[in-house]
Scaffold this motif. Sequence first.
Motif, PDB file in Angstrom:
ATOM      1  N   ARG A 148      51.373 115.945  43.677  1.00 62.22           N
ATOM      2  CA  ARG A 148      52.049 117.714  43.816  1.00 62.22           C
ATOM      3  C   ARG A 148      53.247 117.195  42.423  1.00 62.22           C
ATOM      4  NH1 ARG A 148      54.632 118.591  48.815  1.00 62.22           N
ATOM      5  NH2 ARG A 148      55.609 120.835  47.235  1.00 62.22           N
ATOM      6  N   GLN A 149      52.938 116.636  41.508  1.00 59.65           N
ATOM      7  CA  GLN A 149      53.533 116.931  40.377  1.00 59.65           C
ATOM      8  C   GLN A 149      53.530 118.288  39.462  1.00 59.65           C
ATOM      9  OE1 GLN A 149      52.112 114.642  37.155  1.00 59.65           O
ATOM     10  NE2 GLN A 149      53.921 113.806  37.343  1.00 59.65           N
ATOM     11  N   ALA A 150      54.408 118.455  38.592  1.00 51.53           N
ATOM     12  CA  ALA A 150      54.859 119.592  37.855  1.00 51.53           C
ATOM     13  C   ALA A 150      55.345 119.460  36.834  1.00 51.53           C
ATOM     14  CB  ALA A 150      55.052 120.614  39.374  1.00 51.53           C
ATOM     15  N   ILE A 151      54.621 120.389  36.040  1.00 54.03           N
ATOM     16  CA  ILE A 151      55.285 120.123  34.593  1.00 54.03           C
ATOM     17  C   ILE A 151      55.829 121.219  33.388  1.00 54.03           C
ATOM     18  CG2 ILE A 151      55.058 119.269  31.833  1.00 54.03           C
ATOM     19  CD1 ILE A 151      51.991 117.910  33.098  1.00 54.03           C
ATOM     20  N   GLY A 152      57.056 121.358  33.412  1.00 46.54           N
ATOM     21  CA  GLY A 152      57.762 122.418  32.568  1.00 46.54           C
ATOM     22  C   GLY A 152      58.224 122.706  31.362  1.00 46.54           C
TER      23      GLY A 152
ATOM     24  N   GLN B 220      62.010 120.618  26.186  1.00 42.77           N
ATOM     25  CA  GLN B 220      60.919 119.121  25.940  1.00 42.77           C
ATOM     26  C   GLN B 220      59.904 119.636  27.222  1.00 42.77           C
ATOM     27  OE1 GLN B 220      65.081 119.636  26.361  1.00 42.77           O
ATOM     28  NE2 GLN B 220      65.124 116.793  25.708  1.00 42.77           N
ATOM     29  N   SER B 221      59.389 118.779  27.582  1.00 46.81           N
ATOM     30  CA  SER B 221      57.934 119.231  28.588  1.00 46.81           C
ATOM     31  C   SER B 221      58.934 117.820  29.476  1.00 46.81           C
ATOM     32  CB  SER B 221      57.082 118.235  28.718  1.00 46.81           C
ATOM     33  OG  SER B 221      56.259 119.103  27.366  1.00 46.81           O
ATOM     34  N   VAL B 222      59.189 119.005  30.924  1.00 48.42           N
ATOM     35  CA  VAL B 222      59.378 118.388  31.826  1.00 48.42           C
ATOM     36  C   VAL B 222      58.884 117.756  32.582  1.00 48.42           C
ATOM     37  CG1 VAL B 222      61.874 118.054  33.363  1.00 48.42           C
ATOM     38  CG2 VAL B 222      61.540 119.238  31.519  1.00 48.42           C
ATOM     39  N   TYR B 223      58.508 116.541  33.570  1.00 44.47           N
ATOM     40  CA  TYR B 223      57.757 115.583  34.594  1.00 44.47           C
ATOM     41  C   TYR B 223      58.900 115.537  36.207  1.00 44.47           C
ATOM     42  CZ  TYR B 223      53.972 115.121  31.358  1.00 44.47           C
ATOM     43  OH  TYR B 223      53.154 115.785  30.359  1.00 44.47           O
ATOM     44  N   VAL B 224      58.330 117.049  37.346  1.00 43.25           N
ATOM     45  CA  VAL B 224      58.962 116.635  38.285  1.00 43.25           C
ATOM     46  C   VAL B 224      57.339 116.462  39.776  1.00 43.25           C
ATOM     47  CG1 VAL B 224      60.197 117.491  39.968  1.00 43.25           C
ATOM     48  CG2 VAL B 224      60.767 118.153  37.045  1.00 43.25           C
TER      49      VAL B 224
ATOM     50  N   ARG C 260      65.044 110.590  33.441  1.00 45.57           N
ATOM     51  CA  ARG C 260      64.737 109.486  32.612  1.00 45.57           C
ATOM     52  C   ARG C 260      64.559 110.714  31.209  1.00 45.57           C
ATOM     53  NH1 ARG C 260      61.888 106.784  35.278  1.00 45.57           N
ATOM     54  NH2 ARG C 260      59.726 107.372  34.314  1.00 45.57           N
ATOM     55  N   GLY C 261      64.900 110.340  29.789  1.00 52.04           N
ATOM     56  CA  GLY C 261      64.035 110.765  28.627  1.00 52.04           C
ATOM     57  C   GLY C 261      63.173 109.294  27.723  1.00 52.04           C
ATOM     58  N   GLN C 262      61.859 110.278  27.611  1.00 53.01           N
ATOM     59  CA  GLN C 262      60.748 108.993  27.022  1.00 53.01           C
ATOM     60  C   GLN C 262      61.236 109.961  25.291  1.00 53.01           C
ATOM     61  OE1 GLN C 262      61.334 110.176  30.776  1.00 53.01           O
ATOM     62  NE2 GLN C 262      59.073 109.838  30.763  1.00 53.01           N
ATOM     63  N   GLN C 263      59.442 108.953  24.757  1.00 51.36           N
ATOM     64  CA  GLN C 263      59.703 109.301  23.599  1.00 51.36           C
ATOM     65  C   GLN C 263      59.495 111.233  23.409  1.00 51.36           C
ATOM     66  OE1 GLN C 263      56.122 107.333  22.632  1.00 51.36           O
ATOM     67  NE2 GLN C 263      57.499 105.229  22.837  1.00 51.36           N
ATOM     68  N   ASN C 264      58.199 111.391  24.518  1.00 48.28           N
ATOM     69  CA  ASN C 264      57.523 112.954  24.682  1.00 48.28           C
ATOM     70  C   ASN C 264      58.420 114.216  25.259  1.00 48.28           C
ATOM     71  OD1 ASN C 264      56.955 112.760  21.651  1.00 48.28           O
ATOM     72  ND2 ASN C 264      55.139 111.481  22.643  1.00 48.28           N
ATOM     73  N   SER C 265      59.333 113.531  26.761  1.00 48.18           N
ATOM     74  CA  SER C 265      59.238 114.306  27.597  1.00 48.18           C
ATOM     75  C   SER C 265      60.344 113.260  28.415  1.00 48.18           C
ATOM     76  CB  SER C 265      57.815 113.796  28.478  1.00 48.18           C
ATOM     77  OG  SER C 265      58.123 112.466  29.301  1.00 48.18           O
ATOM     78  N   LEU C 266      60.896 114.097  29.790  1.00 45.32           N
ATOM     79  CA  LEU C 266      61.926 114.005  30.752  1.00 45.32           C
ATOM     80  C   LEU C 266      61.339 114.142  31.896  1.00 45.32           C
ATOM     81  CD1 LEU C 266      64.469 116.595  29.093  1.00 45.32           C
ATOM     82  CD2 LEU C 266      64.012 114.091  28.745  1.00 45.32           C
ATOM     83  N   THR C 267      61.673 113.484  32.502  1.00 46.88           N
ATOM     84  CA  THR C 267      61.015 112.914  33.627  1.00 46.88           C
ATOM     85  C   THR C 267      62.441 113.541  34.604  1.00 46.88           C
ATOM     86  OG1 THR C 267      60.420 110.847  33.268  1.00 46.88           O
ATOM     87  CG2 THR C 267      60.125 111.190  36.000  1.00 46.88           C
TER      88      THR C 267
END
Length: 481
Positions: free
Chosen positions: A418-422, A428-432, A449-456
């Motif tokens: 049920r992951q969503a991306i905003g 920044q893309s944020v994965y939740v 967390r902040g990664q190379q191309n996105s946040l979680t």
Amino acid sequence: MIDAEDKPTAGQAEKRLFIKTYGCQMNVYDSERMADVLRPLGYAPTDTPEDADFVILNTCHIREKAAEKVYSELGKLRVLKEEKALDGRGAMTIAVAGCVAQAEGEEIMRRQPAVDLVVGPQAYHQLPELLTRTARARGERIGADFAPNAKFDALTNDKIGARGVKGPTAFLTVQEGCDKFCTFCVVPYTRGAEWSRPAADILTEARELAARGVREVTLLGQNVNAYDGAGPDGAVWTLARLAYGLAEIEGLDRIRYTTSHPNDMGDDLIAAHAELDAMMPYLHLPVQSGSDRLLRLMNRKHGRQKYFDLIDRIRAARPDMALSGDFIVGFPGETDRDFEDTLDLVRRVNYASAFSFIYSPRPGTPAATMAAQVEPHVASARLQALQALLFEQQVAFNQSQAGKVLPVLFERKGRHGRQAIGRSPYLQSVYVEDADHLMGRIVPVRVERGQQNSLTGALVDESLDALKQRAPAAQALGLQA
Ligand code: SAH
Ligand code: SF4
Ligand code: F3S
């Protein structure tokens, strides 16, 4: 036989349309609008050229590689077209649209006989009519004259029906063309002179988008901050004035715009970033080079100090502004010293993200015939060094968000569960996880967390309003938990 007057009826066989888009966001917008003008003729989108009756390549001319891709794609389409004709799957019409169509229309027709029509960026509203004519005789080429007003007049709801909407974000072209003539760039030749749409038309389009669930618009223009359209009150509206008008639209919570030129960054636009909650704190402000000597040769019409001063004023108005830019390395005559100046500028500005390119000589532009073209291996080494620095800054920026609570606009489902991306306010893309019920909503998320191309991140057990009240001055953005 296709007729522009045909309306899709229940019994009418559906025709399939495949559009492949290259280049900038404006081409993405244009491709969506091409689908809109063709919908009343019964064309529905498909994901592959194999089952398409009509294939459009919406092309980009900005660098040589982008333009050459078109010819290799056309080679493949020709084979497909011939196979389809042979095994009785029917005819496939091929059109080339966009900036390569504008710049090299005749050459396309000569190099690739499988192409049925060529249509420039200001002429695609004529696709229905062109299709009818092409059914009789191949080889139309349209678009040498620039008339964006005629195009936009033809794209209104009463003429073609409502815009197709894909999710809670949308592009909206407000300005087209460029009068700047940077010496490396083809855009003034492919898109024509700067022209701004009337503000009332933009507000209407934005209201319709909001009514259909769009929460965020990105206003597009080759020089979007040079926007000077006719306002409904008879005055000339700046981009800032337009933003205030858009911010009043119910449901439209976020406004972005791209691409801006440093010389057109008005004080009122900077102030709008401080005053309007809807103005997102992310700005794409290309500078191309950090060397005054090169900026002159590029005809950018400003020096590095002016850029630094501008960044200072923007950050004074909006301290959390995330900056992005475009850079060209290997411009004719670029020395190690010039390149050092670019690295120095990047270090001083500190970008949240950026695009960088090796200079590509473009036919017809002044820089293409300048002496001292830079050796390819030198340009490659510079690109690597610049990208390493920009990448470091991007990662550091993403990592600096950890622990913050940010409002995230959920746009699409993730790959699993049920992951969503905003998107964060800073784009920044944020994965939740466990958030797929929140599509189209703006919801507070704690960044883990902040990664190379996105946040979680994870959902926070608090409403956006409650968060705003706890820290009203923070404009609901970048709120510290
Ligand atoms: N209107 C925008 C950008 C237009 S093109 C502006 O003024 O900045 C997007 C980017 O492509 C440019 O910012 C530039 O970095 C890059 N670009 C344009 N022409 C190029 C060329 N000939 N070679 C390499 N990069 C180029
Ligand atoms: Fe090209 Fe310069 Fe115009 Fe941007 S401002 S589109 S880089 S000519
Ligand atoms: Fe390319 Fe034309 Fe956009 S040249 S970058 S598609 S304006």
